[in-house]
Write an enzyme that holds these catalytic residues in place. Sequence first.
Site, PDB file in Angstrom:
ATOM      1  N   ASN A  40       0.825  -1.211   0.000  1.00  9.68           N
ATOM      2  CA  ASN A  40       0.000   0.000   0.000  1.00  9.68           C
ATOM      3  C   ASN A  40       0.859   1.262   0.000  1.00  9.68           C
ATOM      4  O   ASN A  40       0.424   2.319   0.475  1.00  9.68           O
ATOM      5  CB  ASN A  40      -0.936  -0.004   1.209  1.00  9.68           C
ATOM      6  CG  ASN A  40      -1.963  -1.114   1.126  1.00  9.68           C
ATOM      7  OD1 ASN A  40      -2.639  -1.261   0.110  1.00  9.68           O
ATOM      8  ND2 ASN A  40      -2.065  -1.915   2.164  1.00  9.68           N
ATOM      9  N   ASN A  67      -2.639  -8.842  -0.769  1.00  8.34           N
ATOM     10  CA  ASN A  67      -3.820  -8.751  -1.630  1.00  8.34           C
ATOM     11  C   ASN A  67      -3.885  -7.470  -2.448  1.00  8.34           C
ATOM     12  O   ASN A  67      -4.503  -7.435  -3.513  1.00  8.34           O
ATOM     13  CB  ASN A  67      -5.093  -8.897  -0.787  1.00  8.34           C
ATOM     14  CG  ASN A  67      -5.129  -7.940   0.385  1.00  8.34           C
ATOM     15  OD1 ASN A  67      -4.179  -7.877   1.177  1.00  8.34           O
ATOM     16  ND2 ASN A  67      -6.194  -7.184   0.511  1.00  8.34           N
ATOM     17  N   HIS A  68      -3.266  -6.379  -1.966  1.00  8.57           N
ATOM     18  CA  HIS A  68      -3.353  -5.099  -2.686  1.00  8.57           C
ATOM     19  C   HIS A  68      -2.269  -4.915  -3.752  1.00  8.57           C
ATOM     20  O   HIS A  68      -2.225  -3.874  -4.414  1.00  8.57           O
ATOM     21  CB  HIS A  68      -3.292  -3.926  -1.706  1.00  8.57           C
ATOM     22  CG  HIS A  68      -4.600  -3.678  -1.015  1.00  8.57           C
ATOM     23  ND1 HIS A  68      -5.706  -3.197  -1.689  1.00  8.57           N
ATOM     24  CD2 HIS A  68      -4.989  -3.867   0.263  1.00  8.57           C
ATOM     25  CE1 HIS A  68      -6.716  -3.082  -0.832  1.00  8.57           C
ATOM     26  NE2 HIS A  68      -6.317  -3.493   0.352  1.00  8.57           N
ATOM     27  N   HIS A 150       0.658 -12.824   5.261  1.00  8.33           N
ATOM     28  CA  HIS A 150      -0.238 -11.674   5.090  1.00  8.33           C
ATOM     29  C   HIS A 150      -1.663 -12.142   5.343  1.00  8.33           C
ATOM     30  O   HIS A 150      -2.305 -12.711   4.450  1.00  8.33           O
ATOM     31  CB  HIS A 150      -0.055 -11.147   3.666  1.00  8.33           C
ATOM     32  CG  HIS A 150      -0.591  -9.779   3.453  1.00  8.33           C
ATOM     33  ND1 HIS A 150       0.054  -8.661   3.901  1.00  8.33           N
ATOM     34  CD2 HIS A 150      -1.729  -9.345   2.860  1.00  8.33           C
ATOM     35  CE1 HIS A 150      -0.649  -7.588   3.576  1.00  8.33           C
ATOM     36  NE2 HIS A 150      -1.746  -7.978   2.949  1.00  8.33           N
ATOM     37  N   HIS A 175      -0.766  -7.225   7.221  1.00  7.41           N
ATOM     38  CA  HIS A 175      -2.084  -6.985   6.609  1.00  7.41           C
ATOM     39  C   HIS A 175      -3.058  -6.210   7.501  1.00  7.41           C
ATOM     40  O   HIS A 175      -3.796  -5.374   6.992  1.00  7.41           O
ATOM     41  CB  HIS A 175      -2.759  -8.268   6.125  1.00  7.41           C
ATOM     42  CG  HIS A 175      -4.144  -8.056   5.569  1.00  7.41           C
ATOM     43  ND1 HIS A 175      -4.370  -7.397   4.375  1.00  7.41           N
ATOM     44  CD2 HIS A 175      -5.369  -8.393   6.048  1.00  7.41           C
ATOM     45  CE1 HIS A 175      -5.689  -7.363   4.153  1.00  7.41           C
ATOM     46  NE2 HIS A 175      -6.312  -7.939   5.151  1.00  7.41           N
TER      47      HIS A 175
HETATM   48 FE   LIG Z   1      -3.264  -6.511   2.751  1.00  8.42          FE
END
Ligand SMILES: [Fe+2]
Length: 255
Positions: A40, A67-68, A150, A175
């Site tokens: 992020n 996930n990002h 994560h 995360h």
């Molecule tokens: Fe994440």
Amino acid sequence: MRILFIGDIIGHPGRTIVASMLPGLLSEFAIDICLANGENAAGGFGITPAVCAELFSLGIDLLTSGNHVWDKREIEAYIQEEPRLLRPANYPPGVPGTGARVLRKNEHSLGVLNLSGRTFMADLDCPFRVADSEVARLRRETPAILVDFHGEATSEKRAFGWYLAGRVSAVIGTHTHVQTADEQILPGGTAYITDVGMTGSGESVIGIVKDEAIARFLTQMPQRFKVAKGSPMFNGVVVEIDPGGHASQIIRINR
Ligand SMILES: [Fe+2]
């Protein structure tokens, strides 16, 4: 060997905190290898090639993600070419990038494995079984292995830590962006923390402007989340690993 792992760097405020604090931390703890979760680091969502280059120039040797990582489309081509950016290893076959590699720096070598949990997250391949095969593969090259797990659920993360106890040097959770106070050395010399936390604005909801997050909960309507500024907070851990790959110490950093 001393490793610094920096908790999820959130947007420009997070990168600014890293730039100002990292030189002092590298010397204070005599750090040999510096890792960070950077999923992020670009505007609070995703990461770009330019942001990766900036973070490498600050002294980070390798970036993990989660996930990002796919939020900015240009990363798909970049992650194929840049070995210093990992994505979770338990994505399906054919997904761009890699989730494990051995990092070599000076006389040190460190296997780094990035995995995503599945509880309250995308239904990827089983991280426990992927860890079995990836750890076995990395151990053929080095006894020192760090895993960025994560995940959302504390239960899944703690179960994963115990599952790998004695087989890897460290399991570092990421995360949630909220640092947990359960850092410990598990039997067999595995440093563990459920979540290392984040590096960004402390006056926020997991890095996002707090009023927008509150409005989301009050109205249940989508909001345009912006990265919060102010109240800089640096979260991380320092892990000391002996030549046999056993962790002797984990120090939690929250400044
Ligand atoms: Fe994440």
